[in-house]
Scaffold this motif. Structure first.
Motif, PDB file in Angstrom:
ATOM      1  N   UNK A  25       0.824  -1.216   0.000  1.00 17.62           N
ATOM      2  CA  UNK A  25       0.000   0.000   0.000  1.00 17.62           C
ATOM      3  C   UNK A  25       0.858   1.266   0.000  1.00 17.62           C
ATOM      4  N   UNK A  26       1.930   1.243   0.783  1.00 20.42           N
ATOM      5  CA  UNK A  26       2.784   2.428   0.882  1.00 20.42           C
ATOM      6  C   UNK A  26       3.463   2.724  -0.449  1.00 20.42           C
ATOM      7  N   UNK A  27       3.983   1.715  -1.117  1.00 18.80           N
ATOM      8  CA  UNK A  27       4.662   1.941  -2.391  1.00 18.80           C
ATOM      9  C   UNK A  27       3.714   2.519  -3.453  1.00 18.80           C
ATOM     10  N   UNK A  28       2.431   2.236  -3.326  1.00 21.75           N
ATOM     11  CA  UNK A  28       1.436   2.764  -4.265  1.00 21.75           C
ATOM     12  C   UNK A  28       1.215   4.265  -4.091  1.00 21.75           C
ATOM     13  N   UNK A  29       1.735   4.859  -3.011  1.00 20.87           N
ATOM     14  CA  UNK A  29       1.563   6.296  -2.803  1.00 20.87           C
ATOM     15  C   UNK A  29       2.300   7.122  -3.850  1.00 20.87           C
ATOM     16  N   UNK A  30       3.336   6.549  -4.473  1.00 22.20           N
ATOM     17  CA  UNK A  30       4.125   7.324  -5.440  1.00 22.20           C
ATOM     18  C   UNK A  30       3.255   7.900  -6.545  1.00 22.20           C
ATOM     19  N   UNK A  31       2.323   7.154  -7.048  1.00 20.20           N
ATOM     20  CA  UNK A  31       1.453   7.654  -8.102  1.00 20.20           C
ATOM     21  C   UNK A  31       0.252   8.425  -7.601  1.00 20.20           C
ATOM     22  N   UNK A  32       0.059   8.452  -6.286  1.00 18.62           N
ATOM     23  CA  UNK A  32      -1.163   9.029  -5.724  1.00 18.62           C
ATOM     24  C   UNK A  32      -0.967  10.387  -5.062  1.00 18.62           C
TER      25      UNK A  32
END
Length: 99
Positions: A25-32
């Motif tokens: 979930x944390x790594x998905x923050x890059x695009x968000x």
């Protein structure tokens, strides 16, 4: 640029699967979240960790981006999940990256 570092210690009840899900979930923050240049997170393997099991680094464009990162709704979902799975403690360090 700014470097944001977080070390996380979990309760004994937190499972490896929950920690893996946190990382996903944390790594998905890059695009968000605007302003994130790079984000890395993983399981600690050092014996010098004093019980901190997961490390996070987030490189952001500037201090304003860091100020926006904390309250961003997507980041707050991660914070909520951390408390849900049993975060025990965290250490946070922020610093400007020298040019």
């Amino acid at each position: 640029m700014v470097e944001h570092i977080v070390l996380i210690k979990f309760s004994n009840e937190t499972t490896k699967q929950q920690k893996d899900e946190l990382i996903r979930r944390t790594l998905a923050l890059k695009g968000a979240i605007p302003g994130i240049v790079d984000i890395q997170q993983g399981h600690n393997f050092s014996e010098r960790s004093k019980g901190y099991e997961v490390g996070l680094t987030v490189r952001l464009t500037d201090r304003e981006a860091l100020a926006d990162y904390g309250p961003h709704p997507e980041h707050q979902k991660i914070v909520f999940y951390l408390h849900e799975i049993g975060v025990e403690d965290s250490i946070i360090v922020d610093f400007d990256i020298a040019d």
